[in-house]
Design a protein around this motif. Structure first.
Motif, PDB file in Angstrom:
ATOM      1  N   THR A  91     -65.775   3.715   4.551  1.00  8.30           N
ATOM      2  CA  THR A  91     -64.579   4.220   3.805  1.00  8.30           C
ATOM      3  C   THR A  91     -63.609   2.987   4.233  1.00  8.30           C
ATOM      4  N   VAL A 103     -54.282   2.187  -0.354  1.00 10.15           N
ATOM      5  CA  VAL A 103     -55.299   3.312  -0.855  1.00 10.15           C
ATOM      6  C   VAL A 103     -56.494   3.260  -0.133  1.00 10.15           C
ATOM      7  N   THR A 104     -57.134   4.248   0.111  1.00  7.33           N
ATOM      8  CA  THR A 104     -58.398   4.509   0.696  1.00  7.33           C
ATOM      9  C   THR A 104     -59.730   4.638  -0.129  1.00  7.33           C
ATOM     10  N   TYR A 105     -60.770   4.193  -0.010  1.00 12.44           N
ATOM     11  CA  TYR A 105     -61.631   4.076  -0.882  1.00 12.44           C
ATOM     12  C   TYR A 105     -63.186   4.551  -0.104  1.00 12.44           C
ATOM     13  N   SER A 113     -69.774   8.774  -7.630  1.00  8.77           N
ATOM     14  CA  SER A 113     -68.570   8.157  -7.787  1.00  8.77           C
ATOM     15  C   SER A 113     -67.505   8.863  -8.586  1.00  8.77           C
ATOM     16  N   ILE A 115     -63.110   8.823  -9.229  1.00  4.63           N
ATOM     17  CA  ILE A 115     -62.059   7.991  -8.635  1.00  4.63           C
ATOM     18  C   ILE A 115     -60.882   9.037  -8.476  1.00  4.63           C
ATOM     19  N   ARG A 116     -61.144  10.221  -8.730  1.00  6.93           N
ATOM     20  CA  ARG A 116     -59.933  11.421  -8.358  1.00  6.93           C
ATOM     21  C   ARG A 116     -59.965  11.685  -6.795  1.00  6.93           C
ATOM     22  N   ASN A 118     -61.309   9.349  -4.711  1.00  7.37           N
ATOM     23  CA  ASN A 118     -61.138   8.018  -3.976  1.00  7.37           C
ATOM     24  C   ASN A 118     -62.766   7.495  -3.606  1.00  7.37           C
ATOM     25  N   ARG A 119     -63.763   8.069  -4.343  1.00  9.47           N
ATOM     26  CA  ARG A 119     -65.048   7.372  -4.248  1.00  9.47           C
ATOM     27  C   ARG A 119     -65.369   6.424  -5.391  1.00  9.47           C
ATOM     28  N   ILE A 120     -65.402   5.359  -4.743  1.00  9.68           N
ATOM     29  CA  ILE A 120     -65.856   4.059  -5.906  1.00  9.68           C
ATOM     30  C   ILE A 120     -67.256   3.683  -5.870  1.00  9.68           C
TER      31      ILE A 120
END
Length: 158
Positions: A91, A103-105, A113, A115-116, A118-120
């Motif tokens: 993370t 932003v945190t991904y 994945s 994006i809503r 925040n998992r890329i």
């Protein structure tokens, strides 16, 4: 065939979706088809057509999930010796140096994945640029809108 990388949480979410589809959705659509058949002429029965279409979607998604899970390679980043470097499952908090926004991904596999949330994906331009970097590093990423510079603010392994 190479394993499909998944986090433990991602694998659990996919297993839960599979269970719901098999135990709730599939029986429900079978019941809807039976009820539509009972109405008679199938050639002009919209409920029957809709139920069959829904059944096709459910069966396709069940097959997809079974394939993903049977080829899954569960990766726990907390168990890896990463020496503060960004790896799959990390993370990462980043700051866009162009806009100043933070932003945190979480870097995950393609199958999980979103994006809503925040998992890329590890195969996305941002995901690929972050892998191997550490807190304090600045990365330049080519995205569809041009180049962006990000500073890595934090790295966690949950």
């Amino acid at each position: 065939m190479a394993g499909i990388p998944l986090t433990a949480q991602g694998a659990k979410r996919l297993e839960e979706e599979l269970h719901r589809l098999v135990s709730v959705e599939r029986p429900g659509v079978i019941q809807a088809i039976a009820e539509a058949r009972a109405q008679g002429d199938l050639s002009e029965n919209a409920e029957y057509d809709a139920a069959r279409e829904r059944q096709g979607f459910i069966e396709g998604r069940i097959n997809e999930l079974e394939g993903l899970l049977s080829n899954a390679q569960i990766i726990d980043p907390a168990s890896l010796d990463v020496d503060g470097r960004i790896v799959f499952g990390a993370t990462v908090g980043i700051e866009d140096l162009n806009s100043g926004s933070n932003v945190t991904y979480q870097i995950v596999g393609d199958a999980e994945s979103d994006i809503r949330l925040n998992r890329i994906s590890i195969s996305s331009p941002v995901g690929r640029a972050l892998i191997g970097k550490a807190e304090g590093d600045v990365v330049v990423v080519t995205v569809p809108s041009g180049e962006k510079e990000f500073e890595i603010i934090s790295v966690e392994y949950k």
